[in-house]
Write a protein that holds these residues in place. Structure first.
Motif, PDB file in Angstrom:
ATOM      1  N   ILE A  88       0.691  -1.403   0.033  1.00  9.94           N
ATOM      2  CA  ILE A  88       0.046   0.021  -0.006  1.00  9.94           C
ATOM      3  C   ILE A  88       0.930   1.343   0.068  1.00  9.94           C
ATOM      4  O   ILE A  88       0.700   2.211  -0.834  1.00  9.94           O
ATOM      5  CB  ILE A  88      -0.926  -0.066   1.348  1.00  9.94           C
ATOM      6  N   GLU A  89       1.868   1.124   0.706  1.00  8.48           N
ATOM      7  CA  GLU A  89       2.725   2.508   0.865  1.00  8.48           C
ATOM      8  C   GLU A  89       3.870   2.645  -0.303  1.00  8.48           C
ATOM      9  O   GLU A  89       4.032   3.676  -0.983  1.00  8.48           O
ATOM     10  CB  GLU A  89       3.636   2.435   2.222  1.00  8.48           C
ATOM     11  N   ARG A  90       3.976   1.338  -0.863  1.00  9.62           N
ATOM     12  CA  ARG A  90       5.115   1.450  -2.023  1.00  9.62           C
ATOM     13  C   ARG A  90       4.434   2.208  -3.342  1.00  9.62           C
ATOM     14  O   ARG A  90       4.964   2.924  -4.065  1.00  9.62           O
ATOM     15  CB  ARG A  90       5.378  -0.141  -2.312  1.00  9.62           C
ATOM     16  N   VAL A  91       3.198   1.534  -3.392  1.00  5.69           N
ATOM     17  CA  VAL A  91       2.167   2.134  -4.681  1.00  5.69           C
ATOM     18  C   VAL A  91       1.705   3.601  -4.398  1.00  5.69           C
ATOM     19  O   VAL A  91       1.239   4.107  -5.190  1.00  5.69           O
ATOM     20  CB  VAL A  91       1.355   1.002  -4.981  1.00  5.69           C
ATOM     21  N   ASN A  92       1.955   3.966  -3.158  1.00 12.17           N
ATOM     22  CA  ASN A  92       1.226   5.426  -2.738  1.00 12.17           C
ATOM     23  C   ASN A  92      -0.069   5.396  -2.830  1.00 12.17           C
ATOM     24  O   ASN A  92      -0.738   6.119  -3.708  1.00 12.17           O
ATOM     25  CB  ASN A  92       1.904   6.501  -3.444  1.00 12.17           C
ATOM     26  N   ALA A  93      -0.775   4.156  -2.341  1.00 12.01           N
ATOM     27  CA  ALA A  93      -2.312   3.933  -2.603  1.00 12.01           C
ATOM     28  C   ALA A  93      -3.136   5.249  -2.263  1.00 12.01           C
ATOM     29  O   ALA A  93      -3.109   5.781  -0.967  1.00 12.01           O
ATOM     30  CB  ALA A  93      -2.886   2.826  -2.013  1.00 12.01           C
TER      31      ALA A  93
END
Length: 368
Positions: A88-93
């Protein structure tokens, strides 16, 4: 903008997620979409086939009901929640949309940790544990039936494939019957027990097929890819009986049919109502009874019949299904009743809820 979809495990969770993904891309072709799944779920095949990114997290099976096993869930979830949060944080959801099942629970917990807004969609009339918990963290809860018990929810239906949601059965029927090798004029029974088939339905239909044919009814029967096809000999002058392992083009199958004999999974009920195809529902006799609850609103509206699995016999088909198939007026009335219950725009409505949740979050209105 980037949306994370959590709906892995079964087709009943994955298909609405993919329908939402398609709708999001129609609204904004540049939107980023990531689906969460596990290595054992159908999503490993279905999500890539639809052209979307899939990220895998460890599976943590959830008990259907409160049991002593429930107290062990938090410990088993920790690693899975961390994995979901990293994605979630890596794709900047900007939003996490959950559809229930094994993947949704860790996604909801991870989104809450990461401060990302949550949208919940519940397909079944009786909500599962994951969505009950997810609904506590969100003001944006969508349900498929007006009888849902989830609090503060909005009745929108189930997001469907566009080929189903936009299907005109009458206009497509000639093409559909030609596709399956069926007679253009005869009443047609479609039979399917879901993607894997259903033994009870298969045995009953195989036994009664010759009698139905004698009454002028043709049959299209999806037995399931792992089940043995019944041996059928085409008799000149008799209506066709077409057993097949699996049907890829369910839109054409619905267009070809006048009535369906089937289980009552939430997706099946929603698709039949959307296209206005009446059905005889045989709810799965195991689980927590959600399939009966799924079918009841459409049956109550006059668009279907309902029979317990143990009561599905050749005699029941002759006494209840055959009279409908051979009565054009009753078929028309049931089709109209089913269509009035159906919802074709759930995908667009859910897109609206996603944008609403993101805007509310950006404006500082958060829950939980």
């Amino acid at each position: 903008m980037h949306v994370v979809l959590a709906g892995g495990g079964t087709a009943g969770h994955i298909e609405p997620a993919m329908a939402l993904a398609d709708a999001l891309r129609r609204h904004d072709p540049s939107i980023g979409i990531t689906a969460l799944g596990t290595e054992k779920g159908l999503e490993t095949r279905l999500v890539p086939e639809r052209g979307y990114q899939l990220e895998l997290i460890p599976a943590v099976p959830l008990p259907r009901k409160p049991t002593p096993e429930l107290i062990t869930v938090p410990g088993r979830l920790r690693g899975t929640v961390r994995a979901a949060q990293e994605i979630i944080e890596r794709v900047n959801a900007d939003c996490v949309v959950g559809f229930g099942g094994y993947v949704a629970m860790p996604a909801y917990l991870a989104a809450k940790r990461a401060g990302v807004p949550i949208v919940v969609h519940e397909a079944n009339a009786r909500p599962g544990l994951a969505n009950k918990i997810g609904a506590r963290y969100s003001d944006f809860v969508a349900v498929s039936t007006p009888d849902s018990k989830l609090r503060d929810s909005r009745y929108i239906g189930i997001p469907l494939r566009r080929t189903i949601a936009t299907l005109d059965r009458n206009a497509t029927r000639p093409e559909a019957r030609q596709y399956f090798g069926l007679d253009q004029r005869l009443p047609t029974l479609l039979v399917s027990g879901g993607s894997q088939g259903a033994r009870r339905l298969n045995e009953t239909v195989t036994a009664i097929a010759p009698r139905l044919q004698q009454y002028g009814v043709q049959i299209l029967h999806a037995v399931g890819p792992k089940n043995e096809l019944p041996q059928v000999a085409d008799v000149p002058g008799m209506p066709p009986y077409r057993p097949v392992p699996y049907i890829d083009r369910m839109d054409l199958a619905y267009a070809a049919a006048d009535l369906m004999l089937c289980r009552a999974g939430a997706m099946t009920v929603a698709e039949l109502a959307a296209v206005g195809l009446p059905a005889a529902f045989v709810p799965l006799p195991i689980g927590n009874g959600e399939q009966r609850l799924n079918a009841q609103p459409m049956v109550k509206a006059g668009g279907g019949l309902l029979v317990d699995d143990a009561e599905l016999t050749s005699d029941w088909v002759l006494q209840n299904v055959l009279p409908v198939l051979t009565d054009p007026q009753r078929l028309w009335d049931m089709s109209r009743a089913a269509a009035e219950f159906g919802r074709r725009d759930a995908d667009d409505l859910l897109v609206g809820m996603v944008y609403e949740a993101i805007q509310a979050h950006r404006g500082g209105r958060r829950r939980g």
